[in-house]
Design an enzyme around this catalytic site. Structure first.
Site, PDB file in Angstrom:
ATOM      1  N   ASP A 114       2.459   4.757  -0.305  1.00  0.00           N
ATOM      2  CA  ASP A 114       1.887   6.356   0.295  1.00  0.00           C
ATOM      3  C   ASP A 114       1.598   7.302  -0.884  1.00  0.00           C
ATOM      4  OD1 ASP A 114       1.639   5.350   2.972  1.00  0.00           O
ATOM      5  OD2 ASP A 114       3.868   5.771   3.212  1.00  0.00           O
ATOM      6  N   ARG A 129      11.730   4.900   4.087  1.00  0.00           N
ATOM      7  CA  ARG A 129      11.991   6.283   4.086  1.00  0.00           C
ATOM      8  C   ARG A 129      12.641   6.601   5.657  1.00  0.00           C
ATOM      9  NH1 ARG A 129       6.280   8.339   3.004  1.00  0.00           N
ATOM     10  NH2 ARG A 129       7.188  10.568   3.472  1.00  0.00           N
ATOM     11  N   TYR A 178      12.507  -2.544  -2.622  1.00  0.00           N
ATOM     12  CA  TYR A 178      12.250  -1.019  -2.803  1.00  0.00           C
ATOM     13  C   TYR A 178      13.531  -0.393  -3.077  1.00  0.00           C
ATOM     14  CZ  TYR A 178       7.652  -1.066  -0.598  1.00  0.00           C
ATOM     15  OH  TYR A 178       6.314  -1.456  -0.181  1.00  0.00           O
ATOM     16  N   ARG A 222       0.914  -1.150  -0.008  1.00  0.00           N
ATOM     17  CA  ARG A 222       0.024  -0.093   0.045  1.00  0.00           C
ATOM     18  C   ARG A 222       0.910   1.253  -0.147  1.00  0.00           C
ATOM     19  NH1 ARG A 222      -4.511  -1.545   4.578  1.00  0.00           N
ATOM     20  NH2 ARG A 222      -5.374  -3.370   3.409  1.00  0.00           N
TER      21      ARG A 222
END
Length: 259
Positions: free
Chosen positions: A65, A212, A123, A63
């Site tokens: 952002d 992040r 990622y 999901r």
């Protein structure tokens, strides 16, 4: 998906798996939102409904952002629609806006779930280093306006590898899951004229804002504000307050999901 919808959807004849790429700039993340807020899922479900002829509820591997991008998001849905699977990308892409593309479609086993069947994900995070911004990178990387200490960042990436409690990089508000994750690979490469630094993380799972928050802390190391030893102590502290600020969303990409 609501529990009462799950049995209805699974009663349908086909389970379709899609690989999707999207530019997240104009969307409020992937997960479906209440209009007028628009997420990637809202758009995909609407166009899939038009092609397949029945309501669609997607399950997704991640999901992402608001502002986060994907090169290899994976979703699945159940349908009674009869369009051959090899025609799905062209049919749906003809209806989608240009910032969302279906790369691949295939028939999946009945028990396949894009979310629950995933065993690991990769990622990537893009940083533009240097004091001159690039207008063409503003939605696709984090501009740190100084040159970074690449060697120090690489040493921190080595510390991340393996199974650890990543509570120091876990944002509040995520689901109540174990903070222990196994990072199989954490690497760095420099692209183009040397200004683009790409950080890559392959793990069996990620906590809310984990990448992040790691990148924000690595940025502090690269700028010389924190040392490699400081980074190690931050990891061991399990204290989010000791880590750096959350890096901005536009540099993050869901690169690949493994099954």
């Amino acid at each position: 998906m609501k529990p009462e919808h799950k049995d209805i959807m699974k009663a349908r004849k086909r389970n379709i798996r899609l690989t999707v790429a999207y530019d997240g700039t104009n969307y409020h993340g992937f997960q479906r939102q209440t209009p007028p807020v628009v997420a990637v899922q809202n758009v995909l479900e609407d166009k899939l409904h038009k092609v397949f002829g029945d309501s669609v509820e997607l399950a997704a591997a991640g999901r992402t952002d608001a502002g986060v991008h994907a090169r290899g998001q994976v979703v699945n849905f159940f349908t009674d629609g009869t369009i051959p699977v090899d025609r799905v990308p062209r049919a749906v892409n003809s209806l989608l806006p240009p910032d969302i593309v279906i790369l691949e479609a295939m028939e999946a086993d009945r028990d396949f779930s894009a979310r629950h069947s995933a065993i690991s994900k990769t990622y990537e995070y893009r940083i533009l280093q240097g004091d001159i911004p690039d207008p063409f990178e503003r939605n696709y990387s984090w501009n740190i306006r100084k040159n970074l200490d690449i060697t120090a960042i690489e040493q921190c990436l080595e510390l991340l590898k393996g199974e650890h409690d990543f509570s120091a990089f876990r944002a509040a508000g995520g689901p109540p899951v174990s903070p222990v994750r196994n990072i199989y690979e954490a690497g760095l490469r420099v692209e183009g004229d040397g200004r683009i630094v790409v950080l890559s993380f392959h793990a069996n799972g990620f906590l809310y804002h984990m990448v992040r928050n790691i990148v924000g802390t690595l940025g502090n190391v690269g700028l010389g504000w924190k040392s490699v030893d400081d980074f190690k102590l931050i990891m061991e502290s399990l204290d989010r307050q000791k880590a750096g600020a959350t890096a901005p969303p536009q540099g993050l990409y869901l690169d690949k999901v493994y099954y």
